[in-house]
Design an enzyme around this catalytic site. Structure first.
Site, PDB file in Angstrom:
ATOM      1  N   GLY A  10       0.842  -1.287  -0.023  1.00  0.00           N
ATOM      2  CA  GLY A  10       0.104  -0.042  -0.041  1.00  0.00           C
ATOM      3  C   GLY A  10       0.789   1.324   0.092  1.00  0.00           C
ATOM      4  N   ARG A  13       0.424   5.834  -1.722  1.00  0.00           N
ATOM      5  CA  ARG A  13       0.084   7.149  -1.223  1.00  0.00           C
ATOM      6  C   ARG A  13      -0.008   7.203   0.191  1.00  0.00           C
ATOM      7  NH1 ARG A  13      -6.560   7.084  -2.339  1.00  0.00           N
ATOM      8  NH2 ARG A  13      -6.996   6.118  -0.430  1.00  0.00           N
ATOM      9  N   ASN A  89       1.448  -2.343   5.420  1.00  0.00           N
ATOM     10  CA  ASN A  89       0.647  -1.333   5.426  1.00  0.00           C
ATOM     11  C   ASN A  89      -0.830  -1.196   4.828  1.00  0.00           C
ATOM     12  OD1 ASN A  89       0.608   1.842   5.685  1.00  0.00           O
ATOM     13  ND2 ASN A  89       0.488   1.660   3.488  1.00  0.00           N
ATOM     14  N   TYR A 154     -13.540  -2.650  10.769  1.00  0.00           N
ATOM     15  CA  TYR A 154     -12.257  -2.062  10.788  1.00  0.00           C
ATOM     16  C   TYR A 154     -11.476  -2.237  12.144  1.00  0.00           C
ATOM     17  CZ  TYR A 154      -8.291   1.385  10.274  1.00  0.00           C
ATOM     18  OH  TYR A 154      -7.063   1.953  10.209  1.00  0.00           O
ATOM     19  N   SER A 155     -12.133  -2.179  13.100  1.00  0.00           N
ATOM     20  CA  SER A 155     -11.733  -2.331  14.451  1.00  0.00           C
ATOM     21  C   SER A 155     -11.394  -3.819  14.966  1.00  0.00           C
ATOM     22  CB  SER A 155     -12.527  -1.870  15.780  1.00  0.00           C
ATOM     23  OG  SER A 155     -12.978  -0.531  15.529  1.00  0.00           O
ATOM     24  N   ILE A 187      -4.231  10.102  11.292  1.00  0.00           N
ATOM     25  CA  ILE A 187      -3.437  10.520  10.295  1.00  0.00           C
ATOM     26  C   ILE A 187      -3.931  11.362   9.285  1.00  0.00           C
ATOM     27  CG2 ILE A 187      -1.201   9.919   9.049  1.00  0.00           C
ATOM     28  CD1 ILE A 187      -1.140   9.110  12.462  1.00  0.00           C
TER      29      ILE A 187
HETATM   30  P1  NAD Z   1      -4.668   5.301   2.148  1.00  0.00           P
HETATM   31  O1  NAD Z   1      -5.960   4.990   1.743  1.00  0.00           O
HETATM   32  O2  NAD Z   1      -3.978   6.790   1.752  1.00  0.00           O
HETATM   33  O3  NAD Z   1      -3.488   4.487   1.407  1.00  0.00           O
HETATM   34  C1  NAD Z   1      -3.753   3.181   1.345  1.00  0.00           C
HETATM   35  C2  NAD Z   1      -2.930   2.279   0.615  1.00  0.00           C
HETATM   36  O4  NAD Z   1      -3.095   1.024   0.675  1.00  0.00           O
HETATM   37  C3  NAD Z   1      -2.954   2.565  -0.979  1.00  0.00           C
HETATM   38  O5  NAD Z   1      -1.942   2.708  -1.266  1.00  0.00           O
HETATM   39  C4  NAD Z   1      -3.951   1.582  -1.682  1.00  0.00           C
HETATM   40  O6  NAD Z   1      -3.510   1.210  -2.892  1.00  0.00           O
HETATM   41  C5  NAD Z   1      -3.402   0.385  -0.735  1.00  0.00           C
HETATM   42  N1  NAD Z   1      -4.293  -0.831  -0.759  1.00  0.00           N
HETATM   43  C6  NAD Z   1      -5.771  -0.627  -0.197  1.00  0.00           C
HETATM   44  N2  NAD Z   1      -6.307  -1.924  -0.602  1.00  0.00           N
HETATM   45  C7  NAD Z   1      -5.370  -2.659  -0.885  1.00  0.00           C
HETATM   46  C8  NAD Z   1      -5.197  -3.955  -1.165  1.00  0.00           C
HETATM   47  N3  NAD Z   1      -6.302  -5.030  -1.335  1.00  0.00           N
HETATM   48  N4  NAD Z   1      -3.882  -4.681  -1.694  1.00  0.00           N
HETATM   49  C9  NAD Z   1      -3.133  -3.492  -1.637  1.00  0.00           C
HETATM   50  N5  NAD Z   1      -2.863  -2.367  -1.513  1.00  0.00           N
HETATM   51  C10 NAD Z   1      -4.018  -1.918  -1.116  1.00  0.00           C
HETATM   52  O7  NAD Z   1      -4.448   5.213   3.472  1.00  0.00           O
HETATM   53  P2  NAD Z   1      -3.419   5.546   4.754  1.00  0.00           P
HETATM   54  O8  NAD Z   1      -4.258   6.542   5.733  1.00  0.00           O
HETATM   55  O9  NAD Z   1      -1.998   5.799   4.234  1.00  0.00           O
HETATM   56  O10 NAD Z   1      -3.243   4.188   5.565  1.00  0.00           O
HETATM   57  C11 NAD Z   1      -2.118   3.271   5.673  1.00  0.00           C
HETATM   58  C12 NAD Z   1      -2.536   2.472   6.666  1.00  0.00           C
HETATM   59  O11 NAD Z   1      -2.608   2.957   7.796  1.00  0.00           O
HETATM   60  C13 NAD Z   1      -3.744   1.554   6.694  1.00  0.00           C
HETATM   61  O12 NAD Z   1      -3.527   0.177   7.090  1.00  0.00           O
HETATM   62  C14 NAD Z   1      -4.800   2.121   7.755  1.00  0.00           C
HETATM   63  O13 NAD Z   1      -5.720   1.202   8.070  1.00  0.00           O
HETATM   64  C15 NAD Z   1      -3.527   2.569   8.839  1.00  0.00           C
HETATM   65  N6  NAD Z   1      -4.218   3.551   9.722  1.00  0.00           N
HETATM   66  C16 NAD Z   1      -4.505   4.837   9.124  1.00  0.00           C
HETATM   67  C17 NAD Z   1      -4.920   6.051   9.748  1.00  0.00           C
HETATM   68  C18 NAD Z   1      -5.342   7.316   9.252  1.00  0.00           C
HETATM   69  O14 NAD Z   1      -5.707   7.964  10.090  1.00  0.00           O
HETATM   70  N7  NAD Z   1      -4.952   7.526   7.987  1.00  0.00           N
HETATM   71  C19 NAD Z   1      -5.173   5.507  11.280  1.00  0.00           C
HETATM   72  C20 NAD Z   1      -4.659   4.411  11.665  1.00  0.00           C
HETATM   73  C21 NAD Z   1      -4.410   3.290  10.988  1.00  0.00           C
END
Ligand code: NAD
Length: 244
Positions: A10, A13, A89, A154-155, A187
């Site tokens: 992932g 981005r 990620n 999600y949780s 984030i």
């Molecule tokens: P985002 O949506 O900006 O990026 C998600 C990434 O995951 C993208 O690159 C997308 O292509 C990839 N992705 C999604 N589904 C996929 C799949 N089936 N196979 C391969 N790649 C896949 O999200 P983010 O905020 O950068 O989140 C990244 C991680 O951080 C996630 O696991 C998310 O749960 C975790 N997270 C984010 C937050 C937040 O507030 N942004 C908070 C807690 C945890």
């Protein structure tokens, strides 16, 4: 000296892209994956190569699919021996009442957020076990620790990641492989694009630090954790500005 390789799922981005940049800046070769944005990922890889002289392998596919993950590792292993660090990620969020949560949505969230960790880790481990070292960092969420209303799938998916982290850390410690998780709070990424500016301001007000975290802050912690001695293992570290 051997140049180390990190795999970040992932990575097109948000947090994943920031982690990729941090590892590249530290001179690591990279394996970067995303779901659909192959061109974007390739551009990113070219930029990281130009800026830091590192080698990048990119792959677009579903990390929740056994076939895609096997394909990714098979092709990656033509380029690199294996990965020294795996950052799980890739993830998606899902909001809505539990009573309106369909089985399809539940399964998609669990597959993307939890099964992907199982599949990628299983593929990465033979190389780490052979060299008796390695580090796995799972990007989790504070909701996996305490649960969030209207985000049950999600949780649950992040709770599973946290439990897997603690269990696998015990299993792999004798092999010198560390398994840790970073439980992020809010984030500032596209994952939160569903919120209006006003809603974001309300969330920021609830956070003692007074703001969302940045992807660079997550990347800095992930890199630091991945580079610690393997004695640091089984930890779920909250990065949330004091929120939870
Ligand atoms: P985002 O949506 O900006 O990026 C998600 C990434 O995951 C993208 O690159 C997308 O292509 C990839 N992705 C999604 N589904 C996929 C799949 N089936 N196979 C391969 N790649 C896949 O999200 P983010 O905020 O950068 O989140 C990244 C991680 O951080 C996630 O696991 C998310 O749960 C975790 N997270 C984010 C937050 C937040 O507030 N942004 C908070 C807690 C945890």
């Amino acid at each position: 000296m051997k140049q180390h390789t990190a795999m970040i799922t992932g990575a097109s981005r948000g947090i994943g892209a920031a982690i990729a940049k941090k590892f590249a800046a530290e001179g690591w070769n990279l394996v970067l994956t995303c779901l659909h944005s192959k061109e974007k990922l390739e551009t990113q890889a070219l930029e990281l190569h130009a800026a830091y002289g590192i080698t990048c392998f990119t792959f677009a596919g579903d990390m929740g699919s056994k076939r895609d993950v096997q394909d990714c590792f098979r092709r990656m292993e033509e380029r690199f021996e294996g990965v020294d660090v795996l950052i799980n990620n890739a993830g998606i969020s899902h909001a809505g009442l539990f009573t309106e949560l369909s089985l399809e949505d539940w399964e998609q969230v669990m597959r993307t957020n939890s099964t992907s960790v199982f599949l990628c880790t299983r593929q990465a481990l033979p190389y780490m076990l052979k060299q008796k070292s390695g580090s796995i960092v799972n990007i989790s969420s504070v909701w996996g620790c305490v649960g969030a209303s209207c985000e049950t799938a999600y949780s649950a998916s992040k709770g599973a990641v946290n439990a897997l982290t603690m269990a696998l850390a015990k299993e792999l410690a004798p092999s010198g492989i560390a398994v840790n998780a970073i439980a992020c709070g809010a984030i500032d990424t596209d994952m939160n694009a569903c919120f209006t500016e006003e809603e974001k301001a309300d969330i920021a007000e609830e956070i003692p630090a007074g703001r969302f975290g940045t992807p660079d802050e997550v990347a800095g912690l992930v890199f630091a954790v991945a580079c610690q001695p393997s004695y640091l293992t089984g930890q779920i570290m909250r990065l949330d500005g004091g929120w939870i």
